[in-house]
Design a protein around this motif. Structure first.
Motif, short mmCIF file in Angstrom:
data_model
loop_
_atom_site.label_atom_id
_atom_site.label_comp_id
_atom_site.label_asym_id
_atom_site.label_seq_id
_atom_site.Cartn_x
_atom_site.Cartn_y
_atom_site.Cartn_z
N ASP A 131 -15.51 -1.99 -11.20
CA ASP A 131 -14.19 -2.56 -10.90
C ASP A 131 -13.76 -3.36 -12.12
O ASP A 131 -14.60 -3.99 -12.77
N ASP A 161 -13.82 1.38 -7.74
CA ASP A 161 -12.40 1.25 -7.44
C ASP A 161 -11.67 2.50 -7.92
O ASP A 161 -12.22 3.29 -8.69
N SER A 189 -11.16 0.19 -2.47
CA SER A 189 -9.88 0.10 -3.16
C SER A 189 -8.85 -0.75 -2.42
O SER A 189 -8.95 -0.95 -1.21
N LYS A 233 -10.21 -2.99 0.19
CA LYS A 233 -10.76 -4.28 -0.21
C LYS A 233 -10.51 -5.37 0.84
O LYS A 233 -11.11 -6.44 0.77
#
Length: 210
Positions: free
Chosen positions: A8, A54, A82, A104
Motif C-alpha cells: 500500500d 491495494d 481497497s 478499507k
C-alpha cells in the motif's frame, strides 16, 4: 512463522494493517512495500504465505500488478484491501486472480477472518458483496457500460476520469499516445459517449477511479 506482505502506498495504513495482523496471529512476520514494482520484486525474491494489496499504487495499476504477481507466484493467496466500492471493483479483481476482496472500511476482525480463510485455501467476499452478487444473478440485472470494457480500457477510463490527458495516461501506463487514443476511441464507442467530459461525469457518478 507466517509471512505476510502488505502493499500500500500509505505508510500509516500499512502500519495499521501490520498491527491488526500482529494482534490476530501468534507468530507472524509482516513485510511492507509502497509501489507495484516493489511488490513484484518482493514476491519474486522472497517467499510469502499471503499478500495483502491495494488497487491504487504508484507504477502499474493494481489490476496489472495482480496479474503479474499471479504469473510469478500463482499459488500465493492475494487479498485485495481497497478504498474502492466492492460492487465496482471486486469482480474485476477476482477475474485478475484475487482470492479475496475487502474495503478499507471493514472492521479489523473481518480482515483477520479473511486472511485465515485464504490461508486455509478458501476465498473471501464480504456478506454485503455476496448478497449483491446473488441479487444481480436473480434479477438478471443488465451490466452497466463500464463492465463491457476490457481491463486496459477500464484503466484508461478511470485515468480519463481523474483528469489526465492522453499523453499523461500514456506515460503512466507505459504505452504510446497512439495506443491510448485507440483505447479512448473504443471506450467512447462502447459507452456510447462522445467526449472526455461525459466519461469523467460517468466515472464520478459511479464512484470509479484508480
Amino acid at each position: 512463522m507466517l509471512k505476510i506482505l502488505v502493499a500500500d502506498d500509505h505508510p500509516s495504513f500499512r502500519r495499521g494493517v501490520k498491527d491488526i495482523l500482529a494482534d490476530g496471529f501468534e507468530a507472524v512476520k509482516v513485510g511492507e512495500c509502497g509501489t507495484a514494482q516493489e511488490l513484484l520484486e518482493q514476491v519474486r525474491h522472497k517467499k510469502w504465505d499471503l499478500v495483502v494489496m491495494d488497487i491504487s499504487m504508484p507504477g502499474r495499476s493494481g489490476l496489472e500488478a495482480l496479474k503479474a504477481l499471479k504469473a510469478e507466484r500463482p499459488t500465493v493467496p492475494v487479498l485485495v484491501l481497497s478504498m474502492h466500492p466492492e460492487d465496482q471493483y471486486a469482480i474485476r479483481m477476482f477475474k485478475a486472480g484475487a482470492d479475496g476482496y475487502l474495503t478499507k472500511a471493514s472492521a479489523p476482525e473481518e480482515l483477520v477472518h479473511a486472511v485465515k480463510k485464504l490461508l486455509a485455501g478458501g476465498h473471501y467476499v464480504s456478506a454485503s458483496l455476496g448478497e449483491k452478487l446473488v441479487q444481480s444473478v436473480k434479477q438478471g440485472t443488465e451490466k452497466p457500460p463500464h463492465e463491457l470494457l476490457s481491463d486496459r480500457e477500464f484503466e484508461v477510463l478511470c485515468l480519463i476520469g481523474s483528469g489526465k490527458t492522453v499523453s499523461e495516461i500514456a506515460e503512466v501506463m507505459h504505452l504510446s499516445v497512439t495506443t491510448i487514443s485507440t483505447y479512448r476511441a473504443r471506450i467512447l464507442a462502447k459507452m456510447r459517449m462522445k467526449t472526455n467530459a461525459e466519461l469523467t461525469r460517468y466515472v464520478i457518478q459511479h464512484g470509479l477511479g484508480l
